[in-house]
Design a protein around this motif. Structure first.
Motif, PDB file in Angstrom:
ATOM      1  N   VAL A 238      50.480  39.489  32.229  1.00  0.00           N
ATOM      2  CA  VAL A 238      50.939  39.974  33.526  1.00  0.00           C
ATOM      3  C   VAL A 238      49.712  40.320  34.359  1.00  0.00           C
ATOM      4  CG1 VAL A 238      52.114  41.853  34.737  1.00  0.00           C
ATOM      5  CG2 VAL A 238      53.145  40.866  32.687  1.00  0.00           C
ATOM      6  N   GLN A 239      49.692  39.866  35.609  1.00  0.00           N
ATOM      7  CA  GLN A 239      48.569  40.184  36.495  1.00  0.00           C
ATOM      8  C   GLN A 239      48.982  41.205  37.541  1.00  0.00           C
ATOM      9  OE1 GLN A 239      46.695  37.038  38.967  1.00  0.00           O
ATOM     10  NE2 GLN A 239      44.753  37.937  38.331  1.00  0.00           N
ATOM     11  N   VAL A 240      48.076  42.158  37.777  1.00  0.00           N
ATOM     12  CA  VAL A 240      48.272  43.183  38.795  1.00  0.00           C
ATOM     13  C   VAL A 240      47.192  43.009  39.856  1.00  0.00           C
ATOM     14  CG1 VAL A 240      48.415  45.644  39.278  1.00  0.00           C
ATOM     15  CG2 VAL A 240      49.194  44.770  37.063  1.00  0.00           C
ATOM     16  N   VAL A 241      47.605  42.943  41.114  1.00  0.00           N
ATOM     17  CA  VAL A 241      46.669  42.823  42.233  1.00  0.00           C
ATOM     18  C   VAL A 241      46.792  44.080  43.088  1.00  0.00           C
ATOM     19  CG1 VAL A 241      45.901  41.431  44.177  1.00  0.00           C
ATOM     20  CG2 VAL A 241      46.995  40.322  42.211  1.00  0.00           C
ATOM     21  N   MET A 242      45.670  44.764  43.308  1.00  0.00           N
ATOM     22  CA  MET A 242      45.668  46.005  44.067  1.00  0.00           C
ATOM     23  C   MET A 242      44.630  45.958  45.171  1.00  0.00           C
ATOM     24  SD  MET A 242      45.974  48.842  40.988  1.00  0.00           S
ATOM     25  CE  MET A 242      44.534  48.217  40.111  1.00  0.00           C
ATOM     26  N   ASP A 243      44.803  46.788  46.154  1.00  0.00           N
ATOM     27  CA  ASP A 243      43.793  46.974  47.186  1.00  0.00           C
ATOM     28  C   ASP A 243      42.676  47.836  46.610  1.00  0.00           C
ATOM     29  OD1 ASP A 243      42.825  48.998  49.557  1.00  0.00           O
ATOM     30  OD2 ASP A 243      43.101  46.930  50.260  1.00  0.00           O
ATOM     31  N   ALA A 244      41.454  47.312  46.628  1.00  0.00           N
ATOM     32  CA  ALA A 244      40.339  48.028  46.002  1.00  0.00           C
ATOM     33  C   ALA A 244      40.090  49.371  46.672  1.00  0.00           C
ATOM     34  CB  ALA A 244      39.075  47.164  46.045  1.00  0.00           C
ATOM     35  N   GLY A 245      40.223  49.421  47.998  1.00  0.00           N
ATOM     36  CA  GLY A 245      40.005  50.677  48.703  1.00  0.00           C
ATOM     37  C   GLY A 245      41.035  51.725  48.352  1.00  0.00           C
ATOM     38  N   ALA A 246      42.303  51.299  48.224  1.00  0.00           N
ATOM     39  CA  ALA A 246      43.362  52.238  47.855  1.00  0.00           C
ATOM     40  C   ALA A 246      43.166  52.762  46.439  1.00  0.00           C
ATOM     41  CB  ALA A 246      44.722  51.555  47.985  1.00  0.00           C
ATOM     42  N   VAL A 256      37.880  61.432  39.799  1.00  0.00           N
ATOM     43  CA  VAL A 256      37.241  60.573  38.795  1.00  0.00           C
ATOM     44  C   VAL A 256      36.758  59.295  39.472  1.00  0.00           C
ATOM     45  CG1 VAL A 256      38.630  61.473  36.893  1.00  0.00           C
ATOM     46  CG2 VAL A 256      39.429  59.466  38.167  1.00  0.00           C
ATOM     47  N   ALA A 257      35.991  58.505  38.728  1.00  0.00           N
ATOM     48  CA  ALA A 257      35.551  57.195  39.210  1.00  0.00           C
ATOM     49  C   ALA A 257      36.685  56.188  39.037  1.00  0.00           C
ATOM     50  CB  ALA A 257      34.312  56.736  38.443  1.00  0.00           C
ATOM     51  N   SER A 258      36.631  55.105  39.790  1.00  0.00           N
ATOM     52  CA  SER A 258      37.686  54.104  39.703  1.00  0.00           C
ATOM     53  C   SER A 258      37.754  53.475  38.320  1.00  0.00           C
ATOM     54  CB  SER A 258      37.485  53.021  40.766  1.00  0.00           C
ATOM     55  OG  SER A 258      36.199  52.445  40.657  1.00  0.00           O
ATOM     56  N   ARG A 415      36.870  42.719  40.427  1.00  0.00           N
ATOM     57  CA  ARG A 415      37.065  42.793  41.881  1.00  0.00           C
ATOM     58  C   ARG A 415      36.553  41.522  42.536  1.00  0.00           C
ATOM     59  NH1 ARG A 415      35.222  47.712  45.998  1.00  0.00           N
ATOM     60  NH2 ARG A 415      35.615  46.576  47.958  1.00  0.00           N
ATOM     61  N   VAL A 416      37.338  40.993  43.455  1.00  0.00           N
ATOM     62  CA  VAL A 416      36.940  39.851  44.276  1.00  0.00           C
ATOM     63  C   VAL A 416      37.178  40.236  45.733  1.00  0.00           C
ATOM     64  CG1 VAL A 416      37.277  37.418  44.822  1.00  0.00           C
ATOM     65  CG2 VAL A 416      37.548  38.205  42.459  1.00  0.00           C
ATOM     66  N   GLY A 417      36.120  40.449  46.491  1.00  0.00           N
ATOM     67  CA  GLY A 417      36.266  40.888  47.875  1.00  0.00           C
ATOM     68  C   GLY A 417      36.911  42.258  47.940  1.00  0.00           C
ATOM     69  N   GLU A 418      38.003  42.359  48.684  1.00  0.00           N
ATOM     70  CA  GLU A 418      38.686  43.640  48.848  1.00  0.00           C
ATOM     71  C   GLU A 418      39.860  43.809  47.892  1.00  0.00           C
ATOM     72  OE1 GLU A 418      37.461  46.002  50.745  1.00  0.00           O
ATOM     73  OE2 GLU A 418      35.839  44.570  51.109  1.00  0.00           O
TER      74      GLU A 418
END
Length: 456
Positions: A238-246, A256-258, A415-418
């Protein structure tokens, strides 16, 4: 998880000698161990990178990408030493394997097909490309790489070099006659040079055995003939795609750190899948990159292990962050427990490697969490800009092996881009054996940590 300059210096094991010094074409001990495990078990992990395109991709572009990969770090195979206890060597293999073209299908079907598309670091091909047209339009381009040939950092560098048209020129020698007098003499000298390290490793092993830290499992050897014809199981993914900034903001809100937030998610997912030890804790195993510029090793990796409390991770992940920092600091200062034993690897018979695998992977239900970090943008452009990149491990487990190991759970994050990606591959016997069964656990673990993402 990438390492700092200090951490790279720590590969000598807390100020000790670097046990992997030798000729440039000699396999490091980690790569030799990877190959021994492959031959002992009859299976080994392969890196799977899949790019999605909303349109068809040109065959000429795929052929060019394949040709360029063959002239980088992936363009090699290992050649065995003529000595049974000798260390193997890298040799050049500038001819790419054939590209596999599949008919229309889905991504899950592609993963099933890839299980029957072998890669082999000795016999070749050590890596290969596959293309599948997707139902509903578009296509998927997949790169499979034997993990003996390259880890993720090496693979991403090889891809970036290929996309940019660079030929680093690693200078691997051409294959030679294995039993030539030159090879016998050269490997004999190499073996003599490492004898002091072998002796020191024996001393360490003896001391640990006396303290009860090292023991062989008492379980019966696996009846290989019984499972010889058992088909491979497609471990659900299963793949999860998230906004890196969020994600970064959520980590900041928790103090904590990401990276800590991602490992806390892994602990919560393991808890929900009942992948915990007798005390209810989760054994998190995180690879740490030890790669430097012009590094020719396949696996420039060490690892840290942290026992995480999944309940504490949900309420306050700061304790987990302290444990992760302490484990990394200990790795830099003292090295790891495994490296001092590495010189024994060329002397380990295959039957012993099989028994040690049962002890290493079957204890405490380990959870792999690979914090790859930000990838160069060129990694997402093998044949033009891809709409999605999926990174995972692919290994030919049988149902019997997965039952014996208590299942598997591995989570790479990159991470790839944002965009921030997590690719969850997990299997729990009689509980999570399909993608449909895995998805609710992933969704609930994300909610536990207050994370939002697209699950697909």
């Amino acid at each position: 998880m990438s390492s700092s300059a200090n951490e790279r210096r720590g590969r000598r094991g807390g100020g000790g000698r670097n046990l992997d010094v030798g000729a440039d074409d000699v396999l490091c001990y980690m790569d030799q161990a990877s190959f021994v495990g492959l031959r002992a078990l009859g299976r080994g992990p392969a890196l799977q990178l899949t790019w999605l395109y909303p349109h068809e991709i040109d065959e000429a572009a795929v052929a060019q990408f394949s040709e360029r990969l063959a002239h980088g770090l992936l363009g090699r195979l290992l050649q065995r030493s003529p000595l049974p206890w000798g260390r193997h060597r890298w040799v050049a293999n500038p001819v790419p394997g054939p590209v596999a073209w599949f008919r229309h299908g889905s991504l899950p079907r592609l993963r099933r097909l890839l299980l029957d598309l072998p890669v082999d670091p000795e016999r070749g091909p050590g890596w290969r490309l596959a293309v599948q047209a997707l139902e509903g339009g578009g296509c998927a381009l997949t790169l499979l790489v034997s993990h003996t040939i390259a880890d993720m950092q090496a693979t991403s560098q090889a891809i970036a070099d290929a996309v940019a048209g660079r030929r680093p020129g690693y200078g691997f020698p051409a294959p030679s006659w294995r039993w030539s007098p030159v090879m016998l003499a050269r490997d004999s000298v190499e073996s003599l040079r490492t004898l002091p390290d072998v002796w020191r490793a024996m001393v360490v092993l003896t001391r640990r055995s006396g303290k009860g830290r090292t023991s062989l499992p008492r379980s019966k050897p696996r009846a290989r003939s019984r499972y010889h014809f058992e088909p491979a199981v497609d471990v659900p993914l299963v793949q999860v795609v998230m906004d890196a900034g969020a994600c970064q903001q959520r980590a900041s809100d928790l103090g904590v750190a990401s990276n800590t937030l991602i490992t806390a998610f892994a602990a919560r997912l393991a808890f929900r899948m009942d992948r915990v030890d007798a005390s209810g804790r989760v054994k998190l195993v995180l690879p740490v990159s030890d790669r430097h510029s012009n590094d020719r090793r396949g696996n420039a990796l060490r690892s840290i292990t942290v026992m995480a409390d999944p309940d504490a991770c949900r309420s306050d992940a700061r304790a987990l962050q302290r444990d992760l920092k302490a484990a990394l600091a200990s790795l830099v200062r003292n090295g790891d427990d495994v490296s001092p034993l590495f010189p024994l690897i060329p002397h380990v018979p295959l039957w012993l490697a099989r028994r040690l695998e049962r002890e290493a992977l079957g204890a405490d239900l380990p959870v792999g969490c690979s914090l790859i970090g930000e990838l160069p943008l060129d990694v997402n452009r093998p044949c033009g800009e891809a709409s999605l990149l999926q990174i995972s491990l692919l290994e030919c487990y049988t149902a019997s092996e997965l039952e014996r190991l208590g299942g598997v759970l591995f989570i790479p994050c990159y991470r790839v881009g944002e965009r921030l990606f997590m690719t969850v591959s997990g299997y729990a016997p009689d509980r999570v054996t399909s993608r449909a069964e895995l998805m609710p656990f992933v969704r609930d673990a994300l909610a536990d940590m207050g994370l939002c993402g697209t699950i697909g």
